[in-house]
Design a protein around this motif. Sequence first.
Motif, mmCIF file in Angstrom:
data_model
loop_
_atom_site.group_PDB
_atom_site.id
_atom_site.type_symbol
_atom_site.label_atom_id
_atom_site.label_comp_id
_atom_site.label_asym_id
_atom_site.label_seq_id
_atom_site.Cartn_x
_atom_site.Cartn_y
_atom_site.Cartn_z
ATOM 1 N N VAL A 159 1.263 -56.464 57.996
ATOM 2 C CA VAL A 159 1.978 -55.644 57.017
ATOM 3 C C VAL A 159 0.952 -54.804 56.256
ATOM 4 C CG1 VAL A 159 3.413 -55.610 54.939
ATOM 5 C CG2 VAL A 159 3.889 -57.272 56.754
ATOM 6 N N THR A 160 1.032 -53.507 56.423
ATOM 7 C CA THR A 160 0.140 -52.608 55.687
ATOM 8 C C THR A 160 0.960 -51.540 54.982
ATOM 9 O OG1 THR A 160 -0.192 -51.125 57.584
ATOM 10 C CG2 THR A 160 -1.758 -52.946 57.315
ATOM 11 N N ILE A 161 0.438 -51.083 53.861
ATOM 12 C CA ILE A 161 1.073 -50.009 53.083
ATOM 13 C C ILE A 161 0.039 -48.904 52.924
ATOM 14 C CG2 ILE A 161 2.197 -49.369 50.925
ATOM 15 C CD1 ILE A 161 2.930 -52.321 50.555
ATOM 16 N N THR A 162 0.369 -47.727 53.435
ATOM 17 C CA THR A 162 -0.543 -46.585 53.378
ATOM 18 C C THR A 162 0.039 -45.524 52.463
ATOM 19 O OG1 THR A 162 -1.255 -46.998 55.661
ATOM 20 C CG2 THR A 162 -1.765 -44.840 54.717
ATOM 21 N N TYR A 163 -0.731 -45.119 51.467
ATOM 22 C CA TYR A 163 -0.285 -44.066 50.553
ATOM 23 C C TYR A 163 -0.567 -42.703 51.177
ATOM 24 C CZ TYR A 163 -0.304 -40.820 46.617
ATOM 25 O OH TYR A 163 -0.091 -39.743 45.796
ATOM 26 N N LEU A 164 0.445 -41.856 51.223
ATOM 27 C CA LEU A 164 0.292 -40.506 51.759
ATOM 28 C C LEU A 164 0.169 -39.475 50.648
ATOM 29 C CD1 LEU A 164 2.746 -40.660 54.805
ATOM 30 C CD2 LEU A 164 0.317 -41.251 54.690
ATOM 31 N N THR A 165 1.178 -39.402 49.774
ATOM 32 C CA THR A 165 1.109 -38.484 48.631
ATOM 33 C C THR A 165 2.340 -38.692 47.749
ATOM 34 O OG1 THR A 165 0.763 -36.165 47.965
ATOM 35 C CG2 THR A 165 2.296 -36.561 49.785
ATOM 36 N N HIS A 166 2.214 -38.442 46.461
ATOM 37 C CA HIS A 166 3.293 -38.520 45.471
ATOM 38 C C HIS A 166 4.083 -39.827 45.586
ATOM 39 C CE1 HIS A 166 5.917 -37.046 42.386
ATOM 40 N NE2 HIS A 166 6.974 -37.035 43.175
ATOM 41 N N TRP A 420 -3.432 -51.539 42.120
ATOM 42 C CA TRP A 420 -3.950 -50.614 43.135
ATOM 43 C C TRP A 420 -3.614 -49.192 42.714
ATOM 44 C CZ3 TRP A 420 -0.891 -49.492 48.216
ATOM 45 C CH2 TRP A 420 -1.596 -48.577 49.006
ATOM 46 N N THR A 421 -4.654 -48.388 42.461
ATOM 47 C CA THR A 421 -4.456 -46.961 42.231
ATOM 48 C C THR A 421 -4.691 -46.253 43.557
ATOM 49 O OG1 THR A 421 -5.257 -47.129 39.948
ATOM 50 C CG2 THR A 421 -5.211 -44.933 40.943
ATOM 51 N N PRO A 422 -3.641 -45.742 44.186
ATOM 52 C CA PRO A 422 -3.782 -45.255 45.557
ATOM 53 C C PRO A 422 -4.403 -43.857 45.637
ATOM 54 C CG PRO A 422 -1.540 -44.912 44.830
ATOM 55 C CD PRO A 422 -2.260 -45.600 43.689
ATOM 56 N N LYS A 423 -5.122 -43.634 46.709
ATOM 57 C CA LYS A 423 -5.621 -42.308 47.077
ATOM 58 C C LYS A 423 -5.076 -41.999 48.473
ATOM 59 C CE LYS A 423 -8.130 -41.840 43.370
ATOM 60 N NZ LYS A 423 -9.578 -42.113 43.378
ATOM 61 N N PRO A 424 -4.873 -40.723 48.791
ATOM 62 C CA PRO A 424 -4.290 -40.386 50.094
ATOM 63 C C PRO A 424 -5.048 -41.051 51.250
ATOM 64 C CG PRO A 424 -4.424 -38.436 48.727
ATOM 65 C CD PRO A 424 -5.151 -39.512 47.989
ATOM 66 N N GLY A 425 -4.306 -41.777 52.074
ATOM 67 C CA GLY A 425 -4.904 -42.442 53.219
ATOM 68 C C GLY A 425 -5.397 -43.844 52.959
ATOM 69 N N SER A 426 -5.413 -44.288 51.704
ATOM 70 C CA SER A 426 -5.854 -45.654 51.421
ATOM 71 C C SER A 426 -4.779 -46.642 51.861
ATOM 72 C CB SER A 426 -6.185 -45.826 49.941
ATOM 73 O OG SER A 426 -5.060 -45.564 49.126
ATOM 74 N N VAL A 427 -5.213 -47.851 52.256
ATOM 75 C CA VAL A 427 -4.330 -48.819 52.904
ATOM 76 C C VAL A 427 -4.445 -50.172 52.225
ATOM 77 C CG1 VAL A 427 -3.728 -49.960 55.078
ATOM 78 C CG2 VAL A 427 -4.662 -47.628 55.113
ATOM 79 N N LEU A 428 -3.301 -50.743 51.881
ATOM 80 C CA LEU A 428 -3.223 -52.115 51.390
ATOM 81 C C LEU A 428 -2.801 -53.006 52.556
ATOM 82 C CD1 LEU A 428 -2.969 -54.312 49.093
ATOM 83 C CD2 LEU A 428 -0.572 -53.622 48.936
ATOM 84 N N ASP A 429 -3.616 -54.015 52.866
ATOM 85 C CA ASP A 429 -3.277 -54.993 53.896
ATOM 86 C C ASP A 429 -2.707 -56.214 53.183
ATOM 87 O OD1 ASP A 429 -3.330 -57.132 55.796
ATOM 88 O OD2 ASP A 429 -4.772 -56.002 56.994
ATOM 89 N N LEU A 430 -1.396 -56.388 53.264
ATOM 90 C CA LEU A 430 -0.739 -57.415 52.451
ATOM 91 C C LEU A 430 -1.169 -58.819 52.854
ATOM 92 C CD1 LEU A 430 1.219 -57.973 50.186
ATOM 93 C CD2 LEU A 430 3.090 -57.923 51.835
ATOM 94 N N GLY A 431 -1.294 -59.075 54.152
ATOM 95 C CA GLY A 431 -1.692 -60.406 54.586
ATOM 96 C C GLY A 431 -3.043 -60.810 54.024
ATOM 97 N N VAL A 432 -3.993 -59.887 54.027
ATOM 98 C CA VAL A 432 -5.321 -60.159 53.481
ATOM 99 C C VAL A 432 -5.268 -60.277 51.965
ATOM 100 C CG1 VAL A 432 -7.674 -59.268 53.239
ATOM 101 C CG2 VAL A 432 -6.454 -59.014 55.416
ATOM 102 N N ALA A 433 -4.548 -59.349 51.322
ATOM 103 C CA ALA A 433 -4.512 -59.319 49.856
ATOM 104 C C ALA A 433 -3.886 -60.578 49.274
ATOM 105 C CB ALA A 433 -3.760 -58.085 49.385
#
Length: 599
Positions: A159-166, A420-433
Motif C-alpha cells: 500500500v503506497t500513497i503518492t502525492y501528485l498535486t493539490h 507528512w508534508t507532501p511534495k510532488p512525487g513523494s511516496v508514503l509506504d504504509l506497510g513500512v510506516a
Amino acid sequence: MHISVCLTETARGDRPSHRRGMMAAQAAKTVLTLDAEAVRALKVGINFVKNPEDRKCFIIYKDQDGVRACRNQCKHQGGLFMKDIEDLHERTVRCTKHNWKLDVKAMQYVNPPDSFMQDELEIVWKDPSVGGLELVELNPPDPWLTDPRGAQELEAGEVTITYLTHACMQLKLGQRTMLFDPWLTGPAFARGWWLLHQPPEDSFERLCKADLVYISHMHSDHLSYPTLKTVSKKRPDLPIYVGDTSRPVFWYLEKSGITLTNINVVPFGVWQNIDEHLRFMILMDGVHPEMDTCVVVEYKGHMILNTVDCTRPNGGRLPTGVDVMMSDFAGGASGFPMTFTGGKYTEIWKAEFIRNERKKLLNYKAQLVKSLQPKIYCPFAGYFVEAHPSDLYIKTTNTKNNPDDLNALIKKNSPGITTWTPKPGSVLDLGVALKDPSSIDAIRESPNSAKTYKDSWDFSLYLDELSLAIDAEFFQHKSWIPFYYNWAGFKNYNLVIRVIETNDDFEPVFGGYDYLVDFLDLSFPPRRPDRAHAYLEIKNRIGVMRHVVKHGLLWDNLYIGFQNRISRDPDVYHHRFWNHFQIELPTTGPDWDLFLQKL
C-alpha cells in the motif's frame, strides 16, 4: 456519456458490490425545527427542548462560540438527562438513571471520565431573512462500522500513497490503483486558481491507468474539466465514482463536450466492494450535503480517511484511529474578504481578519486530528496560487496556512502521530510506516531533480477561451439580461444588485453593461427603488462574467475565483442569493438560440 446510479463494472471487468439488500444508504433527517423566535429565546448555557410533534427531547448548548445540540438520551441505558445542580458553570447534565454526566459544551461524558463522546446533531441555520435553525441527524451515524474487518499485516510496497498535486493522491492498494480529485492542468474557478505544485511528468499516465477515480465534488479544483478533457481522449471509460449529491457532481458534463462513459453515482454510507480486500465508502458533508463529500478507503482492514474540503465531514462523526488521514489546511478558498470594498474593508481590517481566520482553521484542524488520533496525518488540498499577474493583489492579500506549521502544531499536541508534508512525487509506504515510522523507507521523497513548484502557466490558452464569450451574438441585445435572470429563477427576495462589466483592473469597459436587478419582483429598473432594500454592487471581469452567463455556469467562478469586486449596503451576507447562484442554478443552461429566434 454514461452516468450510472450505484455501480457499473470496473475497468478490469469485475463487478463491485455494495450489498444492496444488506445496507441502506445513509440519509440526513431533520429531527427538530426552531423558528426565529424560538432561537432568540435560547438562553446562554443549557436548554432542554422538546419536539411538539413527536415529543422527542433534545439538549441545546449555547455560548459565545455558537450552538451545539444532541438528543436528550444517555449512551449508557438511554436515560434522560436533567440539570446537574453540582455544576456551577452550566455545562453539565446528569442522567436520571445512573448519574452519568455529560459535558454538553464538549459533548463528552465526564462521569465516567475518559469514556464516551455524545452523538452530536448537525446545526443547520436557516436563511437570515427567515431565521431559525434545524437539528439534523445522519442515519446511520457510523456506517463504516458495518461489516467490520480486522487489520491484516501489510508488506512493504503493498500500500503506497503518492502525492501528485493539490488534492490529487494516487493510492496503490494491492493490485489496484485509485486516484483522488485529479486536477493536473489548467486553471480552476475560471482563471483565479492555478496549480502551485508541478505534477510529476507521468501524472496523466498514472491517471489513465487507474482502476478507479474518486471525485469529491463539483468545484473545479477537484473536478477539473481541462484534466478530464485530456484523459477522455485516451481512456473515456475511466471508472469515476462520485457521491449521490442533490446537485449532481457531473451536472455540466454533457455541455462540456467531453466524453466519459463510466461515471458511477454511489449512495452515501455504503461500502463499495472493489475486490476481496479493497472497498471504499463516500460520506456527505454536514454543512454542504448538497455538494460536498469525503471518503473512507479500506484495504485489508486498514483505513485511509480523506475529508477533502468538507466543512463538517459526516456531521462531525468520523472513524478514529485510522491509518492515514488527509485533509485541507490552507484556507483562502473564498472571495471574502479580499474582493470586498468600502466601509470597514480596509487593508488593515482585511489583514487582521485573514490572520485570525487562518489561525482558527489551523487550531481546528490540529484539534480534529488530535480527537481522531490517526496514525499518520497529511495536509493537502490547499496547494493553489493566484498566479495570473492581474491577481497579484489577491495573491499578496490572501495569505494561507503553511502545512509545516500545522504539522508542527499536531506534533506538539499529539506526539504519537506521524505527519507528512507532501511534495510532488513523494511516496508514503504504509506497510513500512506502520512498523517503523522513523524508517527512511517509510516516506520516500521525490528525486532532487524533480520540480516542486510551477513557475509558468499557459495563461493565454485558457483566457482566450474565456474571452470568446465576449462577442457572443446575444450580448448585442440588452434583453439578454431579463432572459438570463428569469432563467436563473431567483426572486421574491428584497435585494437589488448592480452588475458592472469591467476590465482586469475592475474599471468599467467601453460598451460593457451596467444594470440593476431587483429580485423582489425580478424587475430591471433604471434606478434603485425608493423602498428600503438591501443592495449589492458587483463588478465582474467581462470575459469571465460573459462566459458564465453564456454557458449557465455557477457563480463560484466569479466569487471563489476572485473575478469580481463587491460592496454591500448593509454589510450583510445574503445566503439565499449566493447559495442560489453558486449551487442552485438550473442544470440545463440558457437556450440562447431560442432567445435569438424570439427577437
